[in-house]
Design an enzyme around this catalytic site. Structure first.
Site, PDB file in Angstrom:
ATOM      1  N   SER A 259      51.981  60.900  64.338  1.00 32.47           N
ATOM      2  CA  SER A 259      50.529  61.024  64.261  1.00 32.47           C
ATOM      3  C   SER A 259      50.053  62.092  65.239  1.00 32.47           C
ATOM      4  CB  SER A 259      49.867  59.685  64.591  1.00 32.47           C
ATOM      5  OG  SER A 259      49.985  59.455  65.975  1.00 32.47           O
ATOM      6  N   LYS A 260      48.755  62.353  65.202  1.00 28.60           N
ATOM      7  CA  LYS A 260      48.162  63.412  66.041  1.00 28.60           C
ATOM      8  C   LYS A 260      48.514  63.238  67.519  1.00 28.60           C
ATOM      9  CE  LYS A 260      44.463  65.071  63.211  1.00 28.60           C
ATOM     10  NZ  LYS A 260      43.241  64.544  62.646  1.00 28.60           N
ATOM     11  N   ARG A 261      48.675  61.991  67.900  1.00 32.51           N
ATOM     12  CA  ARG A 261      49.025  61.659  69.274  1.00 32.51           C
ATOM     13  C   ARG A 261      50.321  62.378  69.707  1.00 32.51           C
ATOM     14  NH1 ARG A 261      51.806  57.044  70.727  1.00 32.51           N
ATOM     15  NH2 ARG A 261      52.165  56.381  68.592  1.00 32.51           N
TER      16      ARG A 261
END
Ligand code: GLU
Length: 493
Positions: A259-261
């Site tokens: 994910s973007k994380r």
């Protein structure tokens, strides 16, 4: 009779093309290419609130950049169009009506608030929620239809698929995972047409895959729980389901969903950062698949020839950025210089490239490319080739250009070397530089090279020195040596 291989990628334009979708697209593309099949792009834009034109555009551009050109799709057309779901609404209605006619679907007049209440009740009783199915009963349904909704408005029905109570287990043979079974008693009658008149994903996907004659559905494992719902719709429509292949998910190194994380997840972000589309494609091809010949770096054509669904793994693939960097660096080091120059240009917009011939630009890129992993490192690697002056910072002057020897080297370089050297070819400069170094003995070669390099480039490391001198040309080299000489503090011997 062998059926034609027809595969598809069906992204929803609710975000920029995600790494995972790109990997799915690539697997579909490789399968089609390797089996004389067709690769179809279908835009699943029935979620009108979340779908945006800018995302559709990004999906088109990213797939094209990766070299995954489709044979049929919204822009190129094809025999089975339209290829955007928002343009197919009458088709879904027509097929939904057929299911009502055959008793496989029924209208459901429950409002969202009522359904939410049913769900909460189930949660409170610690039961898995499935729709009660009360609207299957015609008398109940008709009575409910007459009742105004909570806000006094008229109820607008959705359409639900009727799963027969005795359906039992549904089993299908997944080409990646083998036999997969679902207990249909745990799957409630699901919505196929929403009350706003748009189809649900599970219905639209079946109608489209059926009408578009899709032979194989290759997609992420996150869709596997949708598959039984889709299979029962095929059955109800008397259609043969396609073969399914559910590919393991892509996880971040911490083994959670990518994910973007964890950094960029959009293909276009990687391209912006300076990953070559072909390197990125090569990297994602290896996320869950491996070429039988063991050659991990290859072209799409090469991979397509060997691509079989049986070699896809169902275990998750880990997105290792180091591997992407390795592949990207390797391609940068080995790609033809003309192509490198063309892909590098957007990253070098701050420099006036026109001051150099193509031959010199090629030589420059060749001379600096060895340690580069991503293209956005290029401006820093080439910046001393531009501008008249280089920055000679205090630390460099102190460490490399201070003392009698550097001053002596630079003086002799100016008076002995630069005064006579032929700057017309880098090979002759290389030989001359060698002779010059010998003539300065006993000063160490290292001291000589460092002093000249520091004076000319402002650095202690960089491209091959004779090539650097050749590219810069005599005038610029002379100017830079003068500037450096003025800074050296030692007095010449
Ligand atoms: N629109 C779905 C998605 O983007 C397609 C899933 C499928 O391939 O069936 O995940």
């Amino acid at each position: 009779m062998t059926t034609e291989i027809r595969v598809r990628i069906a992204p929803s334009p609710t975000g920029y093309l995600h790494v995972g979708t790109a990997r799915t697209a690539l697997f579909n593309y490789l399968y089609a290419q390797g089996h004389n099949g067709k690769f179809i792009l279908r835009i699943e834009d029935t979620d009108l609130e979340r779908s945006q034109e800018v995302y559709t555009k990004n999906i088109f551009e990213s797939l094209k950049a990766l070299g995954l050109q489709w044979d049929e799709g919204p822009d190129v057309g094809g025999e089975y169009g339209p290829y955007a779901q928002s343009e197919r609404l009458p088709i879904y209605r027509e097929w939904a009506e057929k299911l009502v006619g055959t008793g496989h679907a029924y209208y459901c007049y429950h409002t969202q608030a009522e359904l939410d209440a049913e769900r909460e009740q189930a949660q409170a009783e610690k039961r898995a929620y499935i729709y009660s199915g009360s609207c299957r009963d015609a008398a109940f349904r008709e009575a409910l239809a007459q009742k105004p909704a909570d806000d006094g408005s008229q109820r607008r029905p959705s359409l639900r698929f009727h799963i027969p109570q005795d359906r039992g287990a549904l089993t299908f043979n997944d080409l990646v995972r083998g036999e997969v079974s679902f207990d249909m008693a745990l799957i409630g009658d699901f919505v196929i047409m929403k009350s706003d008149g748009t189809p649900s994903y599970n219905f639209a996907v079946v109608v489209d895959d059926m009408l578009m004659k899709i032979s194989h559905v290759i997609r992420g494992e996150d869709h596997i729980s949708n598959t039984p719902r889709q299979v029962v719709v095929y059955e109800a429509l008397n259609a043969t389901p396609p073969r399914f292949a559910h590919v393991g998910m892509i996880l971040a190194p911490d083994r959670t969903k990518l994910s973007k994380r964890h950094g960029a997840v959009a293909v276009s972000d990687y391209i912006k950062q300076g990953y070559l589309p072909e390197a990125f494609c090569n990297f994602i091809a290896l996320l869950g698949w491996s070429p039988p010949d063991g050659e991990e770096i290859g072209t799409l054509e090469h991979f397509a020839k060997q691509f079989e669904l049986e070699r896809i793994t169902h275990s998750p693939a880990i997105f290792e950025k180091d591997k992407l960097n390795f592949i990207n660096g390797k391609l940068i080091r080995t790609m033809p210089l003309e192509r490198l120059l063309s892909v590098a240009k957007p990253y070098l917009h701050e420099f006036d490239l026109n001051q150099y011939s193509a031959e010199k630009l090629h030589m420059m890129l060749d001379a600096v490319r060895e340690p580069i992993t991503v293209l956005d490192e290029l401006p820093d690697a080439v910046n001393y080739f531009f501008g008249q002056k280089v920055i000679l910072d205090a630390q460099l002057v102190g460490e490399v250009l201070t003392g009698a020897e550097p001053a002596q080297v630079l003086e002799r370089f100016r008076d002995g070397f630069l005064a006579n050297a032929d700057f017309n070819a880098s090979e002759t400069l290389a030989l001359a530089l060698k002779e010059f170094t010998n003539s300065l003995k006993p000063i160490k070669t290292k001291t000589i090279m460092w002093s000249i390099r520091a004076a000319v480039t402002g650095r202690t490391h960089g491209a091959d020195l004779s090539k650097t001198l050749y590219i810069l040309g005599k005038d610029v080299v002379c100017q830079r040596v003068e500037t450096a000489l003025a800074l050296t503090t030692g007095s010449p011997a």
